[in-house]
Design a protein around this motif. Sequence first.
Motif, PDB file in Angstrom:
ATOM      1  N   ARG A 244      52.597   2.657  86.157  1.00  0.00           N
ATOM      2  CA  ARG A 244      52.857   2.491  84.730  1.00  0.00           C
ATOM      3  C   ARG A 244      52.849   1.008  84.362  1.00  0.00           C
ATOM      4  O   ARG A 244      53.489   0.197  85.032  1.00  0.00           O
ATOM      5  CB  ARG A 244      54.209   3.096  84.374  1.00  0.00           C
ATOM      6  N   ILE A 245      52.148   0.673  83.301  1.00  0.00           N
ATOM      7  CA  ILE A 245      52.110  -0.701  82.807  1.00  0.00           C
ATOM      8  C   ILE A 245      52.581  -0.708  81.362  1.00  0.00           C
ATOM      9  O   ILE A 245      52.056   0.031  80.517  1.00  0.00           O
ATOM     10  CB  ILE A 245      50.693  -1.302  82.892  1.00  0.00           C
ATOM     11  N   PHE A 246      53.581  -1.529  81.068  1.00  0.00           N
ATOM     12  CA  PHE A 246      54.042  -1.750  79.702  1.00  0.00           C
ATOM     13  C   PHE A 246      53.485  -3.091  79.230  1.00  0.00           C
ATOM     14  O   PHE A 246      53.527  -4.081  79.963  1.00  0.00           O
ATOM     15  CB  PHE A 246      55.565  -1.788  79.634  1.00  0.00           C
ATOM     16  N   ALA A 247      52.991  -3.126  77.989  1.00  0.00           N
ATOM     17  CA  ALA A 247      52.320  -4.330  77.504  1.00  0.00           C
ATOM     18  C   ALA A 247      52.826  -4.771  76.143  1.00  0.00           C
ATOM     19  O   ALA A 247      53.283  -3.958  75.328  1.00  0.00           O
ATOM     20  CB  ALA A 247      50.811  -4.102  77.436  1.00  0.00           C
ATOM     21  N   VAL A 248      52.718  -6.061  75.885  1.00  0.00           N
ATOM     22  CA  VAL A 248      52.876  -6.649  74.553  1.00  0.00           C
ATOM     23  C   VAL A 248      51.568  -7.350  74.230  1.00  0.00           C
ATOM     24  O   VAL A 248      51.039  -8.112  75.049  1.00  0.00           O
ATOM     25  CB  VAL A 248      54.055  -7.640  74.497  1.00  0.00           C
ATOM     26  N   ASP A 249      51.035  -7.075  73.053  1.00  0.00           N
ATOM     27  CA  ASP A 249      49.765  -7.652  72.602  1.00  0.00           C
ATOM     28  C   ASP A 249      50.056  -8.735  71.570  1.00  0.00           C
ATOM     29  O   ASP A 249      50.436  -8.443  70.434  1.00  0.00           O
ATOM     30  CB  ASP A 249      48.886  -6.539  72.000  1.00  0.00           C
ATOM     31  N   LEU A 250      49.910  -9.994  71.986  1.00  0.00           N
ATOM     32  CA  LEU A 250      50.100 -11.120  71.078  1.00  0.00           C
ATOM     33  C   LEU A 250      48.817 -11.369  70.289  1.00  0.00           C
ATOM     34  O   LEU A 250      47.719 -11.148  70.790  1.00  0.00           O
ATOM     35  CB  LEU A 250      50.462 -12.374  71.875  1.00  0.00           C
ATOM     36  N   PHE A 251      48.948 -11.854  69.046  1.00  0.00           N
ATOM     37  CA  PHE A 251      47.775 -12.050  68.173  1.00  0.00           C
ATOM     38  C   PHE A 251      47.000 -10.731  68.082  1.00  0.00           C
ATOM     39  O   PHE A 251      45.781 -10.687  68.238  1.00  0.00           O
ATOM     40  CB  PHE A 251      46.856 -13.157  68.702  1.00  0.00           C
ATOM     41  N   CYS A 252      47.716  -9.633  67.821  1.00  0.00           N
ATOM     42  CA  CYS A 252      47.137  -8.286  67.980  1.00  0.00           C
ATOM     43  C   CYS A 252      46.075  -7.954  66.957  1.00  0.00           C
ATOM     44  O   CYS A 252      45.247  -7.066  67.189  1.00  0.00           O
ATOM     45  CB  CYS A 252      48.239  -7.237  67.946  1.00  0.00           C
TER      46      CYS A 252
ATOM     47  N   VAL B 167      52.035  -8.129  68.044  1.00  0.00           N
ATOM     48  CA  VAL B 167      52.596  -9.262  67.293  1.00  0.00           C
ATOM     49  C   VAL B 167      51.483 -10.012  66.580  1.00  0.00           C
ATOM     50  O   VAL B 167      50.475 -10.372  67.198  1.00  0.00           O
ATOM     51  CB  VAL B 167      53.348 -10.233  68.239  1.00  0.00           C
ATOM     52  N   ASP B 168      51.663 -10.262  65.300  1.00  0.00           N
ATOM     53  CA  ASP B 168      50.699 -11.063  64.554  1.00  0.00           C
ATOM     54  C   ASP B 168      51.387 -11.640  63.334  1.00  0.00           C
ATOM     55  O   ASP B 168      52.330 -11.042  62.796  1.00  0.00           O
ATOM     56  CB  ASP B 168      49.490 -10.218  64.128  1.00  0.00           C
ATOM     57  N   ILE B 169      50.909 -12.781  62.879  1.00  0.00           N
ATOM     58  CA  ILE B 169      51.489 -13.418  61.701  1.00  0.00           C
ATOM     59  C   ILE B 169      50.984 -12.779  60.410  1.00  0.00           C
ATOM     60  O   ILE B 169      51.585 -12.935  59.345  1.00  0.00           O
ATOM     61  CB  ILE B 169      51.180 -14.938  61.721  1.00  0.00           C
ATOM     62  N   ASP B 170      49.893 -12.019  60.489  1.00  0.00           N
ATOM     63  CA  ASP B 170      49.259 -11.409  59.322  1.00  0.00           C
ATOM     64  C   ASP B 170      49.869 -10.030  59.054  1.00  0.00           C
ATOM     65  O   ASP B 170      49.719  -9.113  59.856  1.00  0.00           O
ATOM     66  CB  ASP B 170      47.757 -11.280  59.571  1.00  0.00           C
ATOM     67  N   PRO B 171      50.539  -9.833  57.919  1.00  0.00           N
ATOM     68  CA  PRO B 171      51.146  -8.528  57.617  1.00  0.00           C
ATOM     69  C   PRO B 171      50.128  -7.399  57.467  1.00  0.00           C
ATOM     70  O   PRO B 171      50.478  -6.224  57.593  1.00  0.00           O
ATOM     71  CB  PRO B 171      51.896  -8.774  56.300  1.00  0.00           C
ATOM     72  N   ASN B 172      48.869  -7.740  57.206  1.00  0.00           N
ATOM     73  CA  ASN B 172      47.833  -6.712  57.073  1.00  0.00           C
ATOM     74  C   ASN B 172      47.540  -5.999  58.390  1.00  0.00           C
ATOM     75  O   ASN B 172      46.852  -4.985  58.399  1.00  0.00           O
ATOM     76  CB  ASN B 172      46.539  -7.331  56.539  1.00  0.00           C
ATOM     77  N   CYS B 173      48.056  -6.532  59.494  1.00  0.00           N
ATOM     78  CA  CYS B 173      47.830  -5.908  60.802  1.00  0.00           C
ATOM     79  C   CYS B 173      48.821  -4.783  61.081  1.00  0.00           C
ATOM     80  O   CYS B 173      48.631  -4.015  62.024  1.00  0.00           O
ATOM     81  CB  CYS B 173      47.932  -6.954  61.909  1.00  0.00           C
TER      82      CYS B 173
END
Length: 361
Positions: free
Chosen positions: A6-14, A34-40
């Motif tokens: 099992r691999i758990f991930a966090v996607d930065l600049f998603c 995670v992204d700075i753009d709310p449209n994501c």
Amino acid sequence: MHETGRIFAVDLFCGAGGLTYGLEAAGISVKLGVDIDPNCAHPIEANSGAKFLQADVASLDHIEVGKALSGGGFTLLAGCAPCQPFSTYSRAAKQKHGEKAGNGRNEDWRLVEHFGNLIQKVQPDLVTMENVPPLAQQDIFKVFLDKLEGYWIDWKVIECHSIGLPQTRKRLVLVASKLGPITIPEFDLPRKTVRSVIGDLPALIAGEQDPNDMLHKASRLSGINLERIRYSLPGGTWRDWPEHLRASCHTKESGATYPSVYGRMAWDSPAPTITTQCFGYGNGRFGHPKQDRAISLREAAMLQGFPRNYSFIPAGESVSFSKVGRLIGNAVPVTLGAVIGDFLKQHVLVYEHASRRLLTE
């Protein structure tokens, strides 16, 4: 104890979730995008099992990232820092304004460094980064590699057509592991063409929108551009046009070096690199192979590996070419995410198999 495989991930600049969706297709559980753009927020949460966090990676709390990765699996920190500073367009713009386009330390590439800082603080089992190939020639890439002390590392430039993406897109892919040596293999998966991916979508005329799919929408064409595209041959150039249709820039020496502008794609070849402006006929070889229009937003998304039903905006929201085009063009291709995910899953399984064997000897 890690849960087996099992691999758990966090996607930065998603972004719109291309990497997240691809990793999940490979069986990796992405906990947070995670992204700075709310449209994501919508594309991440509507199409994947990940939660969305609107945040600037530069000030992101590493404890929050660590909590998202908790739960007993191997941990993966993944991401693609925005690559505009290294793009051909961005470098040309800097040169035009007398700025250096080389290795100077500036804010353009700080997000790559912030990514490295988070890795140092979170210390995940696995890391993957995807970016543009010119990053490898920048000083910041060495800075990033130095932050991966304690990891086995490999990186290479991948031609995306070789992994089954219908695009001539090259990407730098880096992987790092605390589990053991890791080497990115050579890929030679079945090739896909423009026809094989978008050939069965309903026909459109310029400016039309499919009533059954709001994203299958083509931009309007001016009268002269409609005449130009009718003279454009698949895979050809503006040199196929009659003289009276050629733009003034084409007569200049500099214009001669951009033959693919105002071009049509070819059915049985890969598409060019899909960009944030791919919905515009004059922005590259983005003309439909047969129909007299630029490719639609849905076609662009599918050429990026997104499934036909992928949702980029909430139901009922009007389709903005600039907003959705940016989400699609900036996305990590889903196909690349899936290939990376499959590779990392196999790496973990090999490590686990070796560990079990040592325990029984």
